[in-house]
Design an enzyme around this catalytic site. Structure first.
Site, short mmCIF file in Angstrom:
data_model
loop_
_atom_site.label_atom_id
_atom_site.label_comp_id
_atom_site.label_asym_id
_atom_site.label_seq_id
_atom_site.Cartn_x
_atom_site.Cartn_y
_atom_site.Cartn_z
NE ARG A 76 -4.32 -1.35 0.23
CZ ARG A 76 -4.50 -2.42 -0.56
NH1 ARG A 76 -3.57 -2.79 -1.43
NH2 ARG A 76 -5.62 -3.13 -0.49
CD GLU A 104 -3.05 3.45 -5.11
OE1 GLU A 104 -2.03 3.18 -4.46
OE2 GLU A 104 -3.91 2.62 -5.42
CG HIS A 144 -3.38 -0.46 -6.46
ND1 HIS A 144 -3.76 0.14 -5.30
CD2 HIS A 144 -3.28 -1.78 -6.18
CE1 HIS A 144 -3.90 -0.77 -4.34
NE2 HIS A 144 -3.61 -1.94 -4.87
C1 GLV Z 1 -5.19 -4.98 -3.84
O1 GLV Z 1 -4.42 -4.11 -3.61
C2 GLV Z 1 -5.74 -5.85 -2.84
O2 GLV Z 1 -5.60 -5.57 -1.63
O3 GLV Z 1 -6.38 -6.84 -3.21
#
Ligand code: GLV
Length: 327
Positions: A236, A265, A284
């Site tokens: 993250r 983000e 992401h």
């Molecule tokens: C993506 O970042 C997830 O947590 O599945």
């Protein structure tokens, strides 16, 4: 039939399951609902299938006392205030397991792309700068034989370690819980975080975002790393201090960074990090394969429907909610 909200268009595999068993209120836009839109969408719903871009706070839950389950379409659930949900008897579910390998594969794609400067090579060709073969052109770093430091030795971290064996790497791991059997099996050795940072040529992050891991990698930690080391973040964004990373890449404190996630983000296109040649940023997408997103959709739908049927869902973050209901 129960009513469920789905906060974005997810793969049909999951929507189909929901439509068979519930009235579905689907947010159709590309961008997430605003807090006001989310409140409206959730109105009168028994369950919600949410994404990591939806902030599910105590206030949001208070407005919908009929809501029994928040089923997050992600393994991470830092967007949900779990204690607030638990207090209100709302089940919180996630999608672990189904994205582990896909995310580990992508971590390797980032590692290799950054180590061997593939995005820079692509730009070089596109910009018409490729005039001849060059003995010192775009020299990168070898993965083979290098030391890989894995921060967060959970499901994804361990899959990343497994793939390192093919590159004859020395694998170091850091986690607050040290599973020595898993480490032995994968040829990894636990180290305190500072030692891992000092010794690794590549450092890759796979911790959940919690108050303890927020800004886990800041100026001090980047300062411990080797000047040629590459940092990968597939966890993250807020696990890394963005300002400190920007400075570290600019000043040559570390060699490069490859990030699937950023803080903020999305990161604005005019942020200094975005145009740095030694920073590779992608939007992401580590779990983004057709098969994995189908599995995530099915799992999130099945979790949600199980709670509404009064059954134990395959993956629940706060099982104490169910136990309390049975009493
Ligand atoms: C993506 O970042 C997830 O947590 O599945």
């Amino acid at each position: 039939m129960p009513t469920v909200a789905v906060t974005r268009v997810i793969p049909e595999a999951g929507l189909r399951l929901l439509r068979e068993a519930a009235e579905v209120k689907l947010w159709p836009e590309e961008l997430p609902p605003s807090p006001a839109d989310l409140a409206e969408l959730l109105q009168g719903c028994d369950g919600a299938l949410t994404l990591l871009t939806d902030a599910i706070t105590g206030d949001v839950l208070d407005r919908e006392p009929g809501l029994k389950v928040v089923s997050n379409f992600a393994v991470g659930y830092d967007n949900v205030d779990v204690p607030a949900a638990t207090t209100r008897g709302v089940a919180v579910c996630n999608t672990p397991g189904v994205l582990t390998e896909t995310t580990a594969d992508f971590t390797w794609a980032l590692l290799m792309a950054a180590a061997r400067r593939i995005p820079e090579g692509r730009d070089y060709v596109r910009e018409g700068r490729w005039l001849t073969w060059g003995p010192t052109l775009l020299l990168g770093r070898d993965l083979t034989g290098a030391t890989l430091g894995i921060v967060g030795f959970g499901r994804i971290g361990r899959e990343v370690a497994k793939r390192a064996a093919g590159f004859d790497m020395r694998v170091l791991a850091y986690d607050t819980y040290e599973d020595h059997d898993a480490a032995r099996e994968l040829g990894a050795t636990f180290r305190p975080l500072d030692d891992l940072l000092r010794e690794s040529d590549f450092v890759t992050l796979h911790v959940a975002l919690t108050p303890e891991t927020e800004k886990l990698i800041g100026a001090r930690e980047l300062g411990l790393m080797k000047p040629e080391a590459i940092l990968v973040n597939a966890a993250r964004g807020p696990v890394v201090d963005t300002d400190a990373l920007t400075a570290a890449l600019r000043d040559g404190t570390i060699g490069g960074a490859a990030m699937d996630v950023t803080d903020p983000e999305p990161i604005p296109a005019d942020h200094p990090l975005v145009s740095m040649p030694n920073a590779l940023i992608v939007p992401h997408m580590a779990s983004a394969t057709v098969a994995t997103r189908d599995r995530m959709a099915e799992m999130a739908a099945n979790n949600l429907l199980a709670v509404l049927r009064g059954e134990r869902p395959p993956h629940i973050v706060n099982p104490e909610v169910l136990e309390r209901r049975q009493r």
